[in-house]
Design a protein around this motif. Structure first.
Motif, PDB file in Angstrom:
ATOM      1  N   PHE A 228       0.830  -0.788   0.416  1.00 38.08           N
ATOM      2  CA  PHE A 228       0.127   0.055   0.461  1.00 38.08           C
ATOM      3  C   PHE A 228       0.995   1.325   0.022  1.00 38.08           C
ATOM      4  O   PHE A 228       1.525   0.845   0.859  1.00 38.08           O
ATOM      5  N   VAL A 229       0.620   2.506  -1.260  1.00 38.95           N
ATOM      6  CA  VAL A 229       0.901   3.279  -0.582  1.00 38.95           C
ATOM      7  C   VAL A 229       0.518   4.895  -0.940  1.00 38.95           C
ATOM      8  O   VAL A 229      -0.430   4.768  -1.076  1.00 38.95           O
ATOM      9  N   ARG A 230       0.136   4.964   0.622  1.00 41.03           N
ATOM     10  CA  ARG A 230      -0.527   6.372   0.528  1.00 41.03           C
ATOM     11  C   ARG A 230      -0.132   7.509   0.634  1.00 41.03           C
ATOM     12  O   ARG A 230       1.338   8.276   0.223  1.00 41.03           O
ATOM     13  N   LEU A 231      -1.268   8.974  -0.487  1.00 42.73           N
ATOM     14  CA  LEU A 231      -0.136  10.087  -1.482  1.00 42.73           C
ATOM     15  C   LEU A 231      -0.420  11.051  -0.372  1.00 42.73           C
ATOM     16  O   LEU A 231      -1.926  11.187  -0.213  1.00 42.73           O
ATOM     17  N   GLN A 232       0.348  11.812  -0.918  1.00 35.86           N
ATOM     18  CA  GLN A 232       0.247  13.280  -0.014  1.00 35.86           C
ATOM     19  C   GLN A 232       0.762  14.550  -0.596  1.00 35.86           C
ATOM     20  O   GLN A 232       1.689  13.760  -1.092  1.00 35.86           O
ATOM     21  N   GLN A 233       0.118  15.323  -1.666  1.00 33.38           N
ATOM     22  CA  GLN A 233       0.577  16.173  -2.731  1.00 33.38           C
ATOM     23  C   GLN A 233       1.606  16.919  -1.311  1.00 33.38           C
ATOM     24  O   GLN A 233       1.573  17.370  -0.689  1.00 33.38           O
ATOM     25  N   GLY A 234       2.714  17.250  -1.747  1.00 35.12           N
ATOM     26  CA  GLY A 234       3.655  17.855  -1.384  1.00 35.12           C
ATOM     27  C   GLY A 234       4.858  18.087  -2.284  1.00 35.12           C
ATOM     28  O   GLY A 234       4.571  18.661  -3.490  1.00 35.12           O
ATOM     29  N   PRO A 235       5.280  19.516  -1.632  1.00 39.99           N
ATOM     30  CA  PRO A 235       6.641  20.412  -2.507  1.00 39.99           C
ATOM     31  C   PRO A 235       8.226  19.608  -2.711  1.00 39.99           C
ATOM     32  O   PRO A 235       8.629  20.154  -3.882  1.00 39.99           O
ATOM     33  N   GLU A 236       8.023  17.844  -2.081  1.00 32.29           N
ATOM     34  CA  GLU A 236       9.040  17.514  -2.832  1.00 32.29           C
ATOM     35  C   GLU A 236       8.458  16.073  -2.395  1.00 32.29           C
ATOM     36  O   GLU A 236       8.286  15.476  -2.251  1.00 32.29           O
ATOM     37  N   ASN A 237       9.323  14.953  -3.525  1.00 35.39           N
ATOM     38  CA  ASN A 237       9.187  13.127  -3.286  1.00 35.39           C
ATOM     39  C   ASN A 237       9.956  12.477  -1.874  1.00 35.39           C
ATOM     40  O   ASN A 237      11.210  13.133  -2.259  1.00 35.39           O
ATOM     41  N   ILE A 238       9.115  12.803  -1.110  1.00 33.51           N
ATOM     42  CA  ILE A 238       9.634  12.067   0.278  1.00 33.51           C
ATOM     43  C   ILE A 238       8.312  10.348   0.045  1.00 33.51           C
ATOM     44  O   ILE A 238       7.738  10.972   0.392  1.00 33.51           O
ATOM     45  N   PHE A 239       9.963   9.300   0.563  1.00 33.78           N
ATOM     46  CA  PHE A 239       9.071   8.381   0.682  1.00 33.78           C
ATOM     47  C   PHE A 239       9.656   7.704   1.859  1.00 33.78           C
ATOM     48  O   PHE A 239      10.555   7.835   2.920  1.00 33.78           O
ATOM     49  N   GLU A 240       7.737   7.303   2.734  1.00 35.15           N
ATOM     50  CA  GLU A 240       8.664   7.457   4.645  1.00 35.15           C
ATOM     51  C   GLU A 240       7.460   5.391   4.668  1.00 35.15           C
ATOM     52  O   GLU A 240       6.643   5.478   4.030  1.00 35.15           O
ATOM     53  N   GLN A 241       8.969   4.857   5.162  1.00 33.46           N
ATOM     54  CA  GLN A 241       7.358   3.458   5.517  1.00 33.46           C
ATOM     55  C   GLN A 241       7.306   3.905   6.884  1.00 33.46           C
ATOM     56  O   GLN A 241       7.569   3.710   7.801  1.00 33.46           O
ATOM     57  N   CYS A 286       5.074  13.614  -2.158  1.00 35.76           N
ATOM     58  CA  CYS A 286       5.263  14.262  -3.664  1.00 35.76           C
ATOM     59  C   CYS A 286       4.374  14.864  -4.683  1.00 35.76           C
ATOM     60  O   CYS A 286       3.473  15.893  -4.462  1.00 35.76           O
ATOM     61  N   LEU A 287       5.309  15.505  -5.996  1.00 40.16           N
ATOM     62  CA  LEU A 287       5.132  16.420  -6.522  1.00 40.16           C
ATOM     63  C   LEU A 287       4.251  14.747  -8.144  1.00 40.16           C
ATOM     64  O   LEU A 287       5.185  13.816  -7.569  1.00 40.16           O
ATOM     65  N   ALA A 293       7.517   8.484  -9.154  1.00 40.68           N
ATOM     66  CA  ALA A 293       7.208   7.306  -9.660  1.00 40.68           C
ATOM     67  C   ALA A 293       8.200   6.586  -9.570  1.00 40.68           C
ATOM     68  O   ALA A 293       8.750   5.557  -8.778  1.00 40.68           O
ATOM     69  N   GLU A 294       8.808   7.040 -10.040  1.00 41.81           N
ATOM     70  CA  GLU A 294      10.619   6.390 -10.142  1.00 41.81           C
ATOM     71  C   GLU A 294      11.403   5.801  -8.489  1.00 41.81           C
ATOM     72  O   GLU A 294      11.647   4.575  -7.794  1.00 41.81           O
ATOM     73  N   LEU A 295      11.202   7.175  -7.675  1.00 47.12           N
ATOM     74  CA  LEU A 295      11.259   7.072  -6.081  1.00 47.12           C
ATOM     75  C   LEU A 295      10.144   5.574  -5.271  1.00 47.12           C
ATOM     76  O   LEU A 295      10.878   4.887  -4.825  1.00 47.12           O
ATOM     77  N   CYS A 296       9.407   5.904  -5.081  1.00 45.05           N
ATOM     78  CA  CYS A 296       8.370   4.618  -5.058  1.00 45.05           C
ATOM     79  C   CYS A 296       8.280   3.405  -5.311  1.00 45.05           C
ATOM     80  O   CYS A 296       8.402   2.988  -4.564  1.00 45.05           O
ATOM     81  N   HIS A 297       9.107   3.976  -6.622  1.00 49.48           N
ATOM     82  CA  HIS A 297       8.965   2.027  -7.147  1.00 49.48           C
ATOM     83  C   HIS A 297      10.436   1.269  -7.000  1.00 49.48           C
ATOM     84  O   HIS A 297      10.164   1.040  -5.774  1.00 49.48           O
ATOM     85  N   GLN A 298      10.975   2.663  -6.927  1.00 43.04           N
ATOM     86  CA  GLN A 298      12.746   1.448  -5.774  1.00 43.04           C
ATOM     87  C   GLN A 298      12.335   1.439  -4.537  1.00 43.04           C
ATOM     88  O   GLN A 298      12.859   0.650  -4.562  1.00 43.04           O
ATOM     89  N   ARG A 299      11.706   2.154  -4.068  1.00 43.51           N
ATOM     90  CA  ARG A 299      11.295   1.585  -2.564  1.00 43.51           C
ATOM     91  C   ARG A 299      10.904   0.345  -1.465  1.00 43.51           C
ATOM     92  O   ARG A 299      10.928  -0.222  -0.812  1.00 43.51           O
TER      93      ARG A 299
END
Length: 305
Positions: A228-241, A286-287, A293-299
């Motif tokens: 699952f990935v919960r999304l929130q709009q933001g000024p930069e791309n940050i992924f947290e587990q 994320c933006l 997409a690439e960050l999310c896929h990588q993580r």
């Protein structure tokens, strides 16, 4: 428009998330034309016991002046045309037609295992929209009895594994799915609005359903749920587990369950706890860009577990 009140009935079965939905309907209705998104889910065998039964009736709904306690008059889909009542052991849903001259009624048992939709005289387009929506609503509740949860999200199939993107309406779930389709290899769309999940002997499976919002993606397919990935709009791309309670809280708002039925709501929470124990949850600020997409896929796929 339907102008008669037939007595002859027909019957169709649909298999959705490995549950059998049985629909009994007037023979004069062209159900396949009214429910085009259900075609790939038709199930011809009668050997399996039906799980959820729905009757479509052209008779007058047995409403009186008192429909019971009004629980809600808010609906994203129907606005002020919608009301939801509780009367005894029955839930009653009403939707005014687009002219305000008549109402659709959905009478359901408390567990939604048996329901009747009362069809007023109306256009074929409106019949299709309202019946499909009511079927989605009652299926999402009745499925909880069988450890199946419908969720509000967009699901990517990445090489046979599902990633469910969650978030409030307008967050960009469909946009993020399109970014994966464009920039991540071996991807396809499983469902863009209302997939279903269940725990099986082979792990947590996510299913396509006949309900996919504004995107015509009605695939009768099932794949393992990777994350699952919960999304929130933001000024930069940050992924947290997220883990434990944080993961549960991130997924819970996207699950379909009415809070007025405490038993079904408790079943959903119990099933979700088991799902979260097996499926990782991510939180992506994320933006709407390729890098997100690439960050999310990588993580999800490239970070060692």
């Amino acid at each position: 428009m339907i102008l008669t009140n037939p007595t002859e009935l027909s019957k169709k079965w649909y298999k959705i998330a490995d549950l059998i939905l049985e629909i009994n309907y007037p023979a004069s209705l062209d159900l396949e034309k009214l429910l085009p998104s259900f075609r790939d889910f038709q199930h011809n065998t009668t050997k399996e016991n039906r799980t959820i039964q729905v009757n479509l009736s052209m008779e007058q709904a047995p409403q009186g002046e008192d429909l019971g306690q009004l629980l809600s008059d808010q609906s994203i889909s129907w606005g002020d045309r919608f009301c939801f009542y509780e009367k005894g052991n029955t839930f009653i849903t009403t939707i005014a037609n687009d002219r305000g001259t008549d109402f659709w009624y959905l009478y359901s048992e408390r567990d939604f295992a048996q329901s009747t939709i009362y069809i007023p005289e109306s256009t074929e387009t409106e019949q299709s929209a309202v019946i499909c929506w009511m079927l989605m609503m009652l299926f999402g509740q009745a499925a909880l009895l069988h450890d199946v949860i419908m969720i509000h999200g967009s699901v990517i199939n990445r090489n046979g594994q599902g990633i469910a993107f969650l978030g409030k309406s307008g967050t960009g779930k469909s946009t993020h799915s399109r970014l994966w389709l464009k920039h991540i290899p071996d991807t396809s769309l499983l469902n863009d609005d209302n997939p279903a999940i269940r725990i099986t002997d082979n792990g947590v499976i996510i299913y396509g359903t006949p309900w996919s919002g504004k995107t015509p993606c009605y695939k009768n397919e099932a794949i393992p749920l990777k994350a699952f990935v919960r999304l929130q709009q933001g000024p930069e791309n940050i992924f947290e587990q997220l883990s434990g309670v944080k993961g549960f809280i991130a997924v819970l708002p996207s699950c379909t369950a009415i809070r007025w039925n405490k038993d079904l709501f408790a079943m959903m929470n119990s099933t979700l706890e088991k799902v979260i124990s097996q499926v990782p949850v991510g939180f992506l600020k994320c933006l709407p860009d390729e890098a997100a997409a690439e960050l999310c896929h990588q993580r999800i796929f490239e970070t060692p577990s």
